[in-house]
Design a protein around this motif. Structure first.
Motif, PDB file in Angstrom:
ATOM      1  N   ALA A  47     -24.640 -14.404 -31.369  1.00 25.45           N
ATOM      2  CA  ALA A  47     -23.458 -14.140 -30.537  1.00 25.45           C
ATOM      3  C   ALA A  47     -22.242 -13.838 -31.401  1.00 25.45           C
ATOM      4  CB  ALA A  47     -23.177 -15.343 -29.650  1.00 25.45           C
ATOM      5  N   LYS A  51     -19.749  -8.664 -28.899  1.00 22.73           N
ATOM      6  CA  LYS A  51     -19.145  -9.465 -27.836  1.00 22.73           C
ATOM      7  C   LYS A  51     -19.113  -8.721 -26.509  1.00 22.73           C
ATOM      8  CE  LYS A  51     -16.011 -12.128 -30.830  1.00 22.73           C
ATOM      9  NZ  LYS A  51     -16.103 -13.530 -30.425  1.00 22.73           N
ATOM     10  N   THR A  71     -19.407 -14.171 -27.025  1.00 21.56           N
ATOM     11  CA  THR A  71     -19.175 -15.006 -25.858  1.00 21.56           C
ATOM     12  C   THR A  71     -18.388 -14.254 -24.783  1.00 21.56           C
ATOM     13  OG1 THR A  71     -19.255 -17.074 -27.079  1.00 21.56           O
ATOM     14  CG2 THR A  71     -17.977 -17.114 -25.076  1.00 21.56           C
ATOM     15  N   ASN A 128     -24.106 -15.171 -23.728  1.00 18.22           N
ATOM     16  CA  ASN A 128     -23.474 -16.376 -24.238  1.00 18.22           C
ATOM     17  C   ASN A 128     -22.175 -16.611 -23.444  1.00 18.22           C
ATOM     18  OD1 ASN A 128     -21.497 -17.796 -26.029  1.00 18.22           O
ATOM     19  ND2 ASN A 128     -23.237 -17.895 -27.416  1.00 18.22           N
ATOM     20  N   ASN A 161     -21.924 -22.125 -24.515  1.00 19.42           N
ATOM     21  CA  ASN A 161     -21.327 -22.264 -25.843  1.00 19.42           C
ATOM     22  C   ASN A 161     -20.156 -23.233 -25.754  1.00 19.42           C
ATOM     23  OD1 ASN A 161     -20.245 -22.011 -28.360  1.00 19.42           O
ATOM     24  ND2 ASN A 161     -19.449 -19.953 -28.049  1.00 19.42           N
ATOM     25  N   LYS A 202     -25.711 -24.117 -27.215  1.00 24.27           N
ATOM     26  CA  LYS A 202     -25.464 -23.864 -28.643  1.00 24.27           C
ATOM     27  C   LYS A 202     -24.524 -24.930 -29.196  1.00 24.27           C
ATOM     28  CE  LYS A 202     -24.038 -20.179 -31.812  1.00 24.27           C
ATOM     29  NZ  LYS A 202     -23.742 -18.746 -31.923  1.00 24.27           N
ATOM     30  N   THR A 230     -27.136 -23.215 -35.541  1.00 25.47           N
ATOM     31  CA  THR A 230     -25.874 -23.791 -35.150  1.00 25.47           C
ATOM     32  C   THR A 230     -24.789 -22.716 -35.040  1.00 25.47           C
ATOM     33  OG1 THR A 230     -25.039 -24.030 -37.417  1.00 25.47           O
ATOM     34  CG2 THR A 230     -26.364 -25.837 -36.549  1.00 25.47           C
ATOM     35  N   SER A 249     -19.071 -19.003 -41.526  1.00 16.91           N
ATOM     36  CA  SER A 249     -20.458 -18.547 -41.327  1.00 16.91           C
ATOM     37  C   SER A 249     -21.000 -18.074 -42.662  1.00 16.91           C
ATOM     38  CB  SER A 249     -20.498 -17.333 -40.409  1.00 16.91           C
ATOM     39  OG  SER A 249     -19.899 -17.580 -39.184  1.00 16.91           O
ATOM     40  N   GLY A 250     -22.308 -17.896 -42.719  1.00 16.72           N
ATOM     41  CA  GLY A 250     -22.921 -17.320 -43.914  1.00 16.72           C
ATOM     42  C   GLY A 250     -23.547 -18.370 -44.807  1.00 16.72           C
ATOM     43  N   GLY A 277     -26.602 -18.905 -41.853  1.00 17.16           N
ATOM     44  CA  GLY A 277     -26.912 -18.724 -43.266  1.00 17.16           C
ATOM     45  C   GLY A 277     -28.305 -18.190 -43.546  1.00 17.16           C
ATOM     46  N   TYR A 298     -26.241 -13.188 -38.192  1.00 12.62           N
ATOM     47  CA  TYR A 298     -24.933 -12.520 -38.119  1.00 12.62           C
ATOM     48  C   TYR A 298     -24.503 -12.122 -39.534  1.00 12.62           C
ATOM     49  CZ  TYR A 298     -20.181 -11.457 -36.487  1.00 12.62           C
ATOM     50  OH  TYR A 298     -19.007 -10.823 -36.176  1.00 12.62           O
ATOM     51  N   SER A 299     -24.137 -13.132 -40.355  1.00  8.90           N
ATOM     52  CA  SER A 299     -23.604 -12.832 -41.695  1.00  8.90           C
ATOM     53  C   SER A 299     -24.618 -12.090 -42.568  1.00  8.90           C
ATOM     54  CB  SER A 299     -23.196 -14.128 -42.400  1.00  8.90           C
ATOM     55  OG  SER A 299     -22.228 -14.803 -41.645  1.00  8.90           O
TER      56      SER A 299
HETATM   57  C1  LIG Z   1     -16.747 -13.040 -36.448  1.00  6.14           C
HETATM   58  C2  LIG Z   1     -17.651 -14.002 -35.765  1.00  6.14           C
HETATM   59  C3  LIG Z   1     -17.546 -14.187 -34.390  1.00  6.14           C
HETATM   60  C4  LIG Z   1     -18.380 -15.091 -33.754  1.00  6.14           C
HETATM   61  N1  LIG Z   1     -18.269 -15.228 -32.399  1.00  6.14           N
HETATM   62  C5  LIG Z   1     -19.114 -16.074 -31.748  1.00  6.14           C
HETATM   63  C6  LIG Z   1     -19.052 -16.190 -30.339  1.00  6.14           C
HETATM   64  O1  LIG Z   1     -18.265 -15.521 -29.667  1.00  6.14           O
HETATM   65  N2  LIG Z   1     -19.901 -17.067 -29.731  1.00  6.14           N
HETATM   66  C7  LIG Z   1     -20.809 -17.824 -30.437  1.00  6.14           C
HETATM   67  O2  LIG Z   1     -21.567 -18.582 -29.835  1.00  6.14           O
HETATM   68  N3  LIG Z   1     -20.900 -17.701 -31.780  1.00  6.14           N
HETATM   69  C8  LIG Z   1     -20.083 -16.858 -32.442  1.00  6.14           C
HETATM   70  N4  LIG Z   1     -20.181 -16.734 -33.811  1.00  6.14           N
HETATM   71  C9  LIG Z   1     -21.133 -17.588 -34.537  1.00  6.14           C
HETATM   72  C10 LIG Z   1     -22.467 -16.877 -34.816  1.00  6.14           C
HETATM   73  O3  LIG Z   1     -23.133 -16.567 -33.626  1.00  6.14           O
HETATM   74  C11 LIG Z   1     -23.387 -17.779 -35.685  1.00  6.14           C
HETATM   75  O4  LIG Z   1     -23.673 -18.962 -34.979  1.00  6.14           O
HETATM   76  C12 LIG Z   1     -22.749 -18.126 -37.022  1.00  6.14           C
HETATM   77  O5  LIG Z   1     -22.044 -17.029 -37.564  1.00  6.14           O
HETATM   78  C13 LIG Z   1     -23.799 -18.591 -38.034  1.00  6.14           C
HETATM   79  O6  LIG Z   1     -24.701 -17.566 -38.336  1.00  6.14           O
HETATM   80  P1  LIG Z   1     -24.608 -16.668 -39.677  1.00  6.14           P
HETATM   81  O7  LIG Z   1     -24.457 -17.622 -40.821  1.00  6.14           O
HETATM   82  O8  LIG Z   1     -25.868 -15.866 -39.696  1.00  6.14           O
HETATM   83  O9  LIG Z   1     -23.390 -15.818 -39.532  1.00  6.14           O
HETATM   84  C14 LIG Z   1     -19.350 -15.839 -34.484  1.00  6.14           C
HETATM   85  C15 LIG Z   1     -19.458 -15.632 -35.871  1.00  6.14           C
HETATM   86  C16 LIG Z   1     -18.634 -14.728 -36.519  1.00  6.14           C
HETATM   87  C17 LIG Z   1     -18.775 -14.529 -38.004  1.00  6.14           C
END
Ligand SMILES: Cc1cc2nc3c(=O)[nH]c(=O)nc-3n(C[C@H](O)[C@H](O)[C@H](O)COP(=O)(O)O)c2cc1C
Length: 320
Positions: A47, A51, A71, A128, A161, A202, A230, A249-250, A277, A298-299
């Motif tokens: 997510a 968006k 979300t 989400n 969420n 979540k 997470t 994140s990451g 991550g 995502y990252s």
């Molecule tokens: C810029 C950005 C916006 C995000 N927006 C949302 C969101 O709107 N809703 C949500 O549940 N998670 C959101 N996340 C969290 C991601 O879905 C994910 O849980 C988190 O980045 C960990 O994953 P990653 O390490 O692969 O990035 C967002 C993350 C980033 C980087």
């Protein structure tokens, strides 16, 4: 190729780079074949990346088996003032304090309605759900139900969420007494429409120990479909001397997210989606071996590029 594209993209401030990246994804997608059917694909887009369902139609081309849009809040909202998105390429982390900027459930559901018939068979669409910033916590359940309502004939699954650090007070909803009524309200919205759509929750990576176990057990009893582990790790970013609160994140999340997966696995036999991550195929395989039914990215997509998903799929195939 990706290192070059990334070097160019990283010349832009992070949020602008995301927008330019979306245009590049669309150009690239024009060269990629469209899968007709998705089979045994446990990799999803996390997510927050898409968006507003801007990219939904092309996501299957990059190898995703599912995508989580949002979300989504009931009413449109602008989110926090910019700058609100930052990269830390040396650590391979992303910091955001977006604050649920989105076009709102009405407009996003119209987009999804147009795209849905063109998605390949077997591609799963998650929505989400969040609450608007100005909705008091006492009315939170109504917001989650209202955000779900226009998607009742479109979504394959919903996610509650309550773990974004960027909506004041949201994480306080991660208790049985606050979360169970939200789960119940969303589930009755679905049942009243004569549907049976699974509802996931979540959670934040900071939740651990007895509090986490009690929450998991209560939600399990309350009919939750599974857990997404997470969201981002709460923290601050220092921008020109100013401390901005938000979430990381990451790569910083690799160990923490893996720990939560292993911990929650001991509390429930419900399915778990692992996210946080996952930057390599090895890590993806590790999560699936540790009991995740699916993973999300995502990252990893930002730092490793759009072909990470295909690389993971190939590694999974080679595993047999
Ligand atoms: C810029 C950005 C916006 C995000 N927006 C949302 C969101 O709107 N809703 C949500 O549940 N998670 C959101 N996340 C969290 C991601 O879905 C994910 O849980 C988190 O980045 C960990 O994953 P990653 O390490 O692969 O990035 C967002 C993350 C980033 C980087």
């Amino acid at each position: 190729m990706w290192s070059l594209a990334r070097a160019l993209l990283f010349l832009f401030p992070a949020e602008e780079a995301h927008e330019v990246g979306k245009v590049l994804m669309r150009l690239l997608a024009a060269l990629l074949p469209a899968p007709r059917k998705i089979q045994n694909n446990p990799i999803g887009l996390a997510a927050g990346f898409d968006k507003n369902a801007d990219l939904l139609d092309i996501l299957p081309k990059f190898g995703f088996g599912h995508a989580e849009i949002g979300t989504v809040t009931p009413r449109p909202q602008g989110g926090n003032p910019r700058p609100r998105l930052f990269r830390n390429p040396n650590d391979r982390t992303i910091f955001n304090r977006m604050g649920f900027n989105n076009l709102g459930a009405g407009i996003i559901s119209e987009r999804v309605r147009r795209i849905r018939p063109r998605l390949p068979e077997g591609f799963k669409l998650g929505i989400n759900l969040g609450k608007n910033k100005d909705t008091p916590d006492t009315l939170a359940a109504e917001d989650y139900a209202a955000a779900a309502r226009p998607f009742l004939d479109l979504a394959d699954y919903f996610v509650i969420n309550v773990s974004s650090p960027n909506t004041p007070g949201l994480r306080a909803l991660q208790s049985p007494s606050a979360l169970l009524p939200i789960l119940k309200r969303v589930r009755s919205e679905i049942a009243d429409a004569g549907k049976s759509i699974p509802v996931w929750v979540k959670l934040a990576p900071e939740l651990t120990g007895t509090g986490l176990r009690e929450l998991i057990e209560a939600l399990d009893q309350g009919g939750v479909a599974g857990f997404i582990l997470t969201n981002t790790q709460g923290g601050v970013y220092i921008d020109e001397g100013q401390e901005l609160p938000g979430g990381w994140s990451g790569q910083n999340l690799t160990g923490l997210s893996r720990e939560r997966l292993n911990e929650v696995r001991t509390y429930t036999s419900l399915p778990l989606i692992s996210v946080g991550g996952i930057m390599t195929a090895d890590e993806a395989i590790e999560r699936l071996k540790s009991g995740a039914s699916e993973i999300q990215i995502y990252s990893g997509f930002v730092y490793e590029g759009p072909f990470l998903v295909r690389r993971i799929l190939k590694a999974l195939r080679n595993q047999g």
